[in-house]
Structure formats: C-alpha cells, structure tokens
Design a protein around this motif. Structure first.
Motif, short mmCIF file in Angstrom:
data_model
loop_
_atom_site.label_atom_id
_atom_site.label_comp_id
_atom_site.label_asym_id
_atom_site.label_seq_id
_atom_site.Cartn_x
_atom_site.Cartn_y
_atom_site.Cartn_z
N VAL A 33 27.69 14.42 -39.48
CA VAL A 33 27.45 15.00 -38.19
C VAL A 33 25.98 15.33 -37.99
N LEU A 34 25.36 14.92 -37.24
CA LEU A 34 23.71 14.99 -36.87
C LEU A 34 23.62 15.56 -35.57
N TYR A 35 23.08 16.78 -35.72
CA TYR A 35 22.84 17.49 -34.29
C TYR A 35 21.41 17.21 -34.09
N ASN A 36 21.06 17.35 -32.71
CA ASN A 36 19.68 17.01 -32.25
C ASN A 36 19.04 18.40 -32.20
N VAL A 37 18.75 18.80 -33.32
CA VAL A 37 17.99 20.21 -33.32
C VAL A 37 17.45 20.21 -34.56
N ALA A 57 15.99 26.89 -37.73
CA ALA A 57 17.08 25.66 -37.88
C ALA A 57 17.40 25.70 -39.26
N HIS A 58 16.49 26.11 -40.41
CA HIS A 58 16.73 25.85 -41.60
C HIS A 58 17.90 26.95 -42.16
N LEU A 59 17.59 28.08 -41.31
CA LEU A 59 18.59 29.00 -41.62
C LEU A 59 20.24 28.88 -41.23
N PHE A 60 20.14 28.00 -40.13
CA PHE A 60 21.34 27.45 -39.62
C PHE A 60 21.89 26.57 -40.68
N MET A 65 31.55 23.29 -35.38
CA MET A 65 31.02 22.87 -34.02
C MET A 65 31.57 23.74 -32.95
N LEU A 66 32.63 24.16 -32.97
CA LEU A 66 33.17 25.15 -32.11
C LEU A 66 32.73 26.44 -32.02
N SER A 67 32.74 27.07 -33.06
CA SER A 67 31.79 28.34 -33.23
C SER A 67 31.67 28.73 -34.78
N LEU A 68 30.75 29.43 -35.08
CA LEU A 68 30.53 29.90 -36.20
C LEU A 68 31.26 31.62 -35.98
N ALA A 69 31.36 32.01 -37.47
CA ALA A 69 32.15 33.33 -37.40
C ALA A 69 31.19 34.56 -36.95
N SER A 111 22.44 32.97 -29.82
CA SER A 111 21.67 32.16 -28.62
C SER A 111 21.38 30.94 -29.15
N PHE A 112 20.81 30.84 -30.42
CA PHE A 112 20.13 29.43 -30.91
C PHE A 112 21.57 28.48 -31.04
N PHE A 113 22.62 28.95 -31.57
CA PHE A 113 23.77 28.10 -31.77
C PHE A 113 24.35 27.59 -30.44
N TYR A 114 24.47 28.41 -29.34
CA TYR A 114 25.17 27.82 -28.29
C TYR A 114 24.17 27.26 -27.44
N SER A 115 22.96 27.03 -27.86
CA SER A 115 21.91 26.17 -26.95
C SER A 115 21.65 24.98 -27.57
#
Length: 411
Positions: free
Chosen positions: A30-34, A47-50, A106-110, A175-179
């Motif tokens: 799974v490759l995210y464009n971020v 991004a590294h924290l994510f 991908m749906l959501s983190l906790a 904010s970063f996740f949903y963006s």
C-alpha cells in the motif's frame, strides 16, 4: 516482462495485480502519496511518525502485527520525502488477512493518546540514535539545507529536530491523517498466488466502503536554481573528514534522469568503476568514495561523496583538488561505450534478480502505478541509452558553477 492488470474502486483506490501461481505467498503493498514534502516547516517528521502510528492500532484492530503474525505473515514500512509505503507478505491461503488489516487502518486510526505518546518516544529515540549519536548521522540535514532553500526537500524524512515531534498534538495527527491517508491518495499492489478475480472480490469486500476524502492540495515552492557554487564546512563527532559534492538534477521522468542514474553506476558500481580504478587505488588520501542520485518526484541531485585518511587542511585541499580534476576530466572526456555496456548489464541483472520475489514485484508495481509509468518500460529505457545520452547528461548536470560542496570534519 511482468504481466499485470489494473482496476479501480469508485472511491478512487487503484489496484495493480500480478498473478504468480508458482509462489506459495501473496504480497500486498500500500503506497500513499504523502511524504516529508507534505509537512509544515514548523512540524517536520510527521510523515515518519505516521509510519509508526499506522502500526499502533486502527479503528477496529488494536494490534496490526499480532494479527498478521497469527496468519503466518510479517510486515514493514518506509517513509521518504515523497511517499509512505506499507507492505506485507503472508501465505497465499491467508491473503484476506492483509486486505482486512490494511483496509481498517486506511479507514481510520485509533487516535489514542497512549499510541501517540508511545510512538513519539520511539521516533525521538530513533532521531537521537541515527542523527545525534551516530557519526555523520546529521549529514543529510546539512546537505539538504545546502541544496534547498525554499523547497521542503530541505529537511530529511526524519525531520529537522525532535522538538517538532515533541509538540505534536492528537488534533495534528487527525488532521494530517484525514488530509492524506485516503483511498483516493493511495494505490495497492497485490502479487503472488492469488487470481485477479479473487483480488477484485477481496478489494471490493474490504476497501470499497472506505469513503474518499478531501486531499490537501500539494502546492510546493519551486526551488530556484543554484547560480554560484555553494560550500559549507561543519564539525561534529566523526573520525575522519567527509566531502560531498552535489549537483542539482531533474526529477524522475525528466530528461537525463536514467542517464544520470547509469552515470553514477559507471562512477561507483563495482571494482572496475572509475572511483575504484582512478581514485581509491591511485590516491591514498581517500579511504572510501561513492556516487549516487537523490531520485525524487521533484528535482533532486547527483552526489559524489568520499571520506579521507587525515583531517589536516593540506589533505582536505589535496582531496578537493583531485576530485575537481577528475570531475573536469569527466566533463571533458565523457564515458566510453565499454563503461556504458557494463553499467547497463549490471543494472539489468540487479533489476531482474530483484523481481524474482513477489514482495519486490509488488513494491515495484505500486511505484509504477502511483508514478504513472509502465514497469516493463524501465529496462528498455536503460538499454537504449547511448554514450551521447550519458555525455549530454554530464554536460547538463555536472556543472561546477551550480554545485554544493559539504565538508564534514572532526570537532
């Protein structure tokens, strides 16, 4: 030749599939464009924290790795300035587990404060170990700051300082996740012993209900060209001096990109490379040397790096003079047909060998889909390179007047 198929879900998530009935495994990538270029300069390293947070519990699954291990699989991830990548490998009979796990995060983190505090400590400790307590660990910080003045490539993926990660709040994470982490900002590659029909079925079952999101527009400043040589000398806890000379070059897909890649192989790959035969074996001031490109989605750089035997100013000046002489010879004389043939043959060998396994195939397919190229076009591009192509790349990129030189000396 890697055979593949592509399809997309209504929410924008794109899939690329390769069927290998000889394998006992299935790989999902799974490759995210971020990446780090999408961060705020006042909050780098996010991004590294994510990359770490995505393993810290999702909407319905508290422990990603535990569930994958129960299915006989394993996973890992990496972050770059451009992308964030998550990959898994597991027995083909348990392939659905990967779809379930990846779709849930991908749906959501906790979004728990406990997970944030835990991963924050991990990332800060990693920063200390790799950048502050390791010789040359902050080399990338200095080099990127020298090369870039306005573009977010001016900081490395791990971030500018651990202080940025210390002040990240849970609202910043959400904010970063949903963006950025969304089906319409990602691709999924599936390779191994799984049919296209089964892949479609599982993709629709597990990913189709995830809503698309408002992706934050990527509006990045254009880095102005270097118009005069830049130089920086820094000191740190290192055993010997290191010199890096960097030359700005175009991004992936730009003219001269493949030629520059092969040029660095001519310079540094193998015992018969120029660095081995014309630098290390002839001049005892050098202990090691290399050449590489910073391959990126926005303009990168070609670098020539070395370490020296002594910290005396005389040795440093001697090394710089030798490097400049060799670079001058490269500009004047170019490369030979034999050097090009050897480098392209080695590139083809590495590429074909890397694609024996389904995991590397999945990673390569994901990159191809997200970046918009046919994976089977890469080898022909390199095979068709000519000596004239390489020499034109040298003229366009190896320009002393547009160079950035970093000298890192013992404190």
């Amino acid at each position: 030749m890697i055979e593949y198929n592509t399809f997309a879900l209504p929410n924008g998530l794109r899939f690329i599939h390769h069927h290998d009935p000889q394998s006992a495994m299935v790989a999902m990538d799974v490759l995210y464009n971020v990446g780090a270029r999408d961060e705020n300069p006042d909050m780098t390293g996010l991004a590294h924290l994510f990359e770490h947070l995505m393993f810290g519990g999702s909407a319905n699954i508290p422990d990603f790795d535990r569930q994958l291990e129960l299915a006989g699989g394993w996973s890992n991830a990496w972050t770059s300035n451009d992308f964030t990548n998550f990959y898994s490998l597991l027995p083909a009979g348990n392939a659905e587990t990967a779809f379930w796990l990846e779709s849930d995060r991908m749906l959501s983190l906790a979004f728990s404060r406990r997970a944030l505090d835990t991963q924050r400590r991990v990332v800060i400790e990693e920063f200390k170990q790799t950048c502050l307590n390791q010789p040359y660990g902050d080399m990338s910080h200095h080099l990127r700051a020298l090369l870039y003045r306005v573009h977010p490539y001016r900081w490395p993926t791990i971030g500018l300082t651990p202080e940025h990660i210390k002040r990240v709040r849970l609202d910043d994470i959400k904010s970063f996740f949903y963006s950025h982490y969304a089906p319409d900002n990602a691709v999924v590659a599936v390779a191994g012993n799984i049919t296209l029909d089964r892949t479609r079925e599982l993709a629709e079952r597990w990913f189709a209900e995830i809503p698309s999101r408002d992706i934050k527009p990527r509006v990045l400043p254009v880095e102005p060209p270097i118009e005069a040589p830049r130089a920086l000398e820094v000191k740190g806890r290192v055993p010997v001096p290191a010199i890096t000379i960097a030359y700005p070059m175009g991004p992936r897909g730009a003219e001269h990109y493949e030629a520059a890649d092969i040029l660095t192989d001519i310079l540094a790959s193998g015992r018969s490379s120029r660095i081995q035969t014309e630098l290390l074996r002839q001049y005892p001031v050098f202990t090691e040397a290399d050449a590489s490109i910073i391959g990126s989605e926005d303009p990168g750089a070609l670098t020539i790096a070395c370490r020296l035997r002594s910290d005396s100013r005389r040795v440093i000046n001697r090394a710089l003079a030798i490097l400049n002489d060799k670079i001058g010879e490269l500009i004047t004389d170019g490369v030979t047909e034999h050097e090009l043939t050897r480098a392209v043959n080695k590139f083809e060998s590495r590429t074909r060998y890397a694609h024996i396994g389904v995991l590397q195939k999945a990673q390569s397919l994901a990159s191809a889909l997200l970046c918009g190229y046919d994976i089977n076009s890469i080898l022909p591009l390199y095979r068709n390179l000519t000596v004239s192509d390489i020499n034109r790349a040298i003229s366009a990129i190896i320009r002393p007047e547009a160079s950035a030189t970093l000298i890192y000396r013992p404190a």
